[in-house]
Design a protein around this motif. Structure first.
Motif, PDB file in Angstrom:
ATOM      1  N   ILE A 136      -2.418 -25.146 -21.242  1.00 13.06           N
ATOM      2  CA  ILE A 136      -1.428 -25.075 -20.816  1.00 13.06           C
ATOM      3  C   ILE A 136      -2.264 -26.553 -20.241  1.00 13.06           C
ATOM      4  O   ILE A 136      -1.542 -27.422 -19.746  1.00 13.06           O
ATOM      5  CB  ILE A 136      -1.696 -24.142 -19.683  1.00 13.06           C
ATOM      6  CG1 ILE A 136      -0.656 -23.689 -21.173  1.00 13.06           C
ATOM      7  CG2 ILE A 136      -0.695 -23.899 -18.319  1.00 13.06           C
ATOM      8  CD1 ILE A 136      -0.373 -21.773 -19.643  1.00 13.06           C
ATOM      9  N   VAL A 137      -3.581 -26.951 -19.926  1.00 14.69           N
ATOM     10  CA  VAL A 137      -3.920 -27.939 -19.130  1.00 14.69           C
ATOM     11  C   VAL A 137      -4.236 -29.035 -19.140  1.00 14.69           C
ATOM     12  O   VAL A 137      -3.303 -30.025 -18.914  1.00 14.69           O
ATOM     13  CB  VAL A 137      -5.386 -27.732 -18.583  1.00 14.69           C
ATOM     14  CG1 VAL A 137      -5.686 -28.943 -17.328  1.00 14.69           C
ATOM     15  CG2 VAL A 137      -5.533 -26.492 -17.546  1.00 14.69           C
ATOM     16  N   SER A 142      -2.907 -30.903 -11.882  1.00 14.42           N
ATOM     17  CA  SER A 142      -2.812 -30.269 -13.644  1.00 14.42           C
ATOM     18  C   SER A 142      -3.673 -28.761 -13.107  1.00 14.42           C
ATOM     19  O   SER A 142      -2.534 -28.280 -14.148  1.00 14.42           O
ATOM     20  CB  SER A 142      -3.655 -31.235 -14.158  1.00 14.42           C
ATOM     21  OG  SER A 142      -3.245 -32.447 -14.299  1.00 14.42           O
ATOM     22  N   LEU A 143      -4.324 -28.233 -13.186  1.00 17.27           N
ATOM     23  CA  LEU A 143      -4.925 -27.267 -12.668  1.00 17.27           C
ATOM     24  C   LEU A 143      -3.906 -26.447 -12.421  1.00 17.27           C
ATOM     25  O   LEU A 143      -3.763 -25.163 -12.058  1.00 17.27           O
ATOM     26  CB  LEU A 143      -6.193 -27.283 -11.507  1.00 17.27           C
ATOM     27  CG  LEU A 143      -7.855 -27.536 -12.644  1.00 17.27           C
ATOM     28  CD1 LEU A 143      -8.826 -27.911 -11.237  1.00 17.27           C
ATOM     29  CD2 LEU A 143      -7.858 -26.801 -14.362  1.00 17.27           C
ATOM     30  N   SER A 162       1.294 -21.747 -14.113  1.00 20.79           N
ATOM     31  CA  SER A 162       2.539 -21.674 -15.898  1.00 20.79           C
ATOM     32  C   SER A 162       1.367 -20.342 -16.708  1.00 20.79           C
ATOM     33  O   SER A 162       2.416 -19.574 -16.937  1.00 20.79           O
ATOM     34  CB  SER A 162       1.913 -22.990 -17.401  1.00 20.79           C
ATOM     35  OG  SER A 162       3.066 -24.745 -15.594  1.00 20.79           O
ATOM     36  N   LEU A 163       0.133 -20.278 -16.270  1.00 21.14           N
ATOM     37  CA  LEU A 163       0.032 -19.281 -17.141  1.00 21.14           C
ATOM     38  C   LEU A 163       0.060 -18.409 -16.442  1.00 21.14           C
ATOM     39  O   LEU A 163       0.559 -16.984 -17.486  1.00 21.14           O
ATOM     40  CB  LEU A 163      -2.186 -19.251 -17.362  1.00 21.14           C
ATOM     41  CG  LEU A 163      -2.900 -18.840 -18.007  1.00 21.14           C
ATOM     42  CD1 LEU A 163      -2.067 -18.655 -19.671  1.00 21.14           C
ATOM     43  CD2 LEU A 163      -4.305 -18.630 -17.727  1.00 21.14           C
ATOM     44  N   VAL A 164       0.134 -17.683 -15.522  1.00 18.52           N
ATOM     45  CA  VAL A 164       0.520 -16.694 -14.694  1.00 18.52           C
ATOM     46  C   VAL A 164       1.937 -16.253 -15.318  1.00 18.52           C
ATOM     47  O   VAL A 164       2.003 -15.485 -15.240  1.00 18.52           O
ATOM     48  CB  VAL A 164       0.636 -16.312 -13.211  1.00 18.52           C
ATOM     49  CG1 VAL A 164       0.441 -15.523 -12.253  1.00 18.52           C
ATOM     50  CG2 VAL A 164      -1.031 -16.558 -12.984  1.00 18.52           C
ATOM     51  N   PRO A 180       1.884 -36.110 -10.582  1.00 20.08           N
ATOM     52  CA  PRO A 180       0.926 -36.758 -10.571  1.00 20.08           C
ATOM     53  C   PRO A 180      -0.333 -36.116 -10.756  1.00 20.08           C
ATOM     54  O   PRO A 180      -1.828 -35.883 -10.178  1.00 20.08           O
ATOM     55  CB  PRO A 180       1.008 -36.895  -8.866  1.00 20.08           C
ATOM     56  CG  PRO A 180       1.361 -35.842  -8.279  1.00 20.08           C
ATOM     57  CD  PRO A 180       2.005 -35.723  -9.245  1.00 20.08           C
ATOM     58  N   GLY A 181      -0.629 -35.655 -12.646  1.00 19.47           N
ATOM     59  CA  GLY A 181      -1.844 -35.372 -12.703  1.00 19.47           C
ATOM     60  C   GLY A 181      -2.485 -36.062 -13.160  1.00 19.47           C
ATOM     61  O   GLY A 181      -2.346 -36.947 -14.089  1.00 19.47           O
TER      62      GLY A 181
END
Length: 309
Positions: free
Chosen positions: A245-246, A97-98, A104-106, A259-260
């Motif tokens: 986002i997370v 997930s991280l 995604s944030l980048v 698989p998060g």
């Protein structure tokens, strides 16, 4: 700065304590339980199971027991995944997930700042209108709609990308493209709009006029003077954005079978797996408060006008 950081870190303790306390009692006071859906359990078996997990104790005693385990870093056992503890489940899924959240944030920050800057510089042109229209779509269309549409177009129709999977599959890094871009879209839209509004405000400031009057190149004015001041609202947004986002990857992880930790969060909510829900809430909350602390520190480094005395 050092005293400020220590003070803020110590301030995280009561914040997390309140979050844990409220979450614990909200779940325990809700009707039902982790074993209430089991079929044909005799009263003796039900009593033995509850005794094994200390669910037969008074609620206050359960709370104190959980706090004691939490102080030792033990999030407890999973009621439904009986071969694993909550620490093991979160430790196995949280890195995925991280990784998805960071990528995604980048993507959101990079393209949001670039498009927001160009939109402001080319105000009221087709570039501005096109960028802000895309940003409006990203803000108005929910992720649970964008995800399946992306699968339909790019996986099933064009066959450019796999429908689902993760890095350990035969498709490798290709499995990251659709979930990362889908998750980044709404945050890209917010950052682009924030950047545009902030750049337009800074462009009208006196020190930018002074820089231009000195004969500096427009690129130097934009990237050295305008962008640094315009990024302050974006930096403030990054803390909640990363946490969002997370935590918001729950839907994306379900759509693309990532698989998060979101997968365990959904299943634990349906199965009333108290300790697994609490563990995910604690992790999500810790990410939020830590990122807010990091944003405050970065904010002070970027803007010299801010004092932490």
């Amino acid at each position: 700065m050092g005293k400020f950081i220590i003070k803020r870190v110590l301030g995280l303790i009561p914040t997390m304590f309140v979050i844990v306390t409220i979450s614990f009692f909200m779940m325990r006071l809700a009707p039902g339980g982790p074993f209430s859906s089991e079929r044909k359990l005799s009263p003796e078996i039900q009593a033995n199971i509850e005794h094994k997990y200390h669910l037969d104790e008074p609620l206050a005693m359960q709370y104190l027991r959980y706090l004691g385990d939490l102080l030792h870093g033990d999030l407890g056992p999973s009621y439904k995944n009986k071969d694993f503890t909550v620490n093991e489940l979160i430790g196995k899924s949280m890195p995925n997930s991280l990784l998805l959240g960071v990528i995604s944030l980048v993507i959101a920050v990079t393209f949001g700042v670039v498009f927001g800057l160009f939109s402001a510089v080319r105000q009221n042109t087709w570039i501005d209108y096109t960028t802000m229209s895309c940003a409006s779509v990203g803000l108005s269309v929910p992720m649970f709609v964008i995800g399946p549409v992306a699968v339909l177009v790019f996986a099933l129709k064009l066959k450019w990308l796999p429908t689902s999977g993760w890095l350990d599959s035969r498709y490798g890094a290709k499995t990251l493209i659709m979930p990362a871009c889908t998750l980044a879209l709404s945050y890209f839209s917010s950052i682009a709009r924030l950047t545009r509004a902030s750049v337009l405000e800074v462009l009208r400031s006196d020190y930018v006029r002074t820089a231009r009057s000195k004969g500096l190149k427009e690129s130097v004015v934009l990237f050295k003077h305008v962008l640094k001041g315009a990024l302050l609202p974006v930096v403030s947004y990054l803390g909640p954005a990363f946490a969002g986002i997370v935590t918001g990857s729950v839907v994306i992880e379900q759509v693309f079978l990532v698989p998060g930790i979101g997968n365990f969060f959904v299943k634990s909510s349906l199965n009333r797996d108290y300790l697994l829900i609490l563990g995910t809430v604690i992790v999500y909350s810790a990410i939020l408060v830590v990122m807010n602390l990091v944003v405050d520190i970065i904010y002070g480094l970027i803007d010299p006008r801010i004092s932490y005395k």
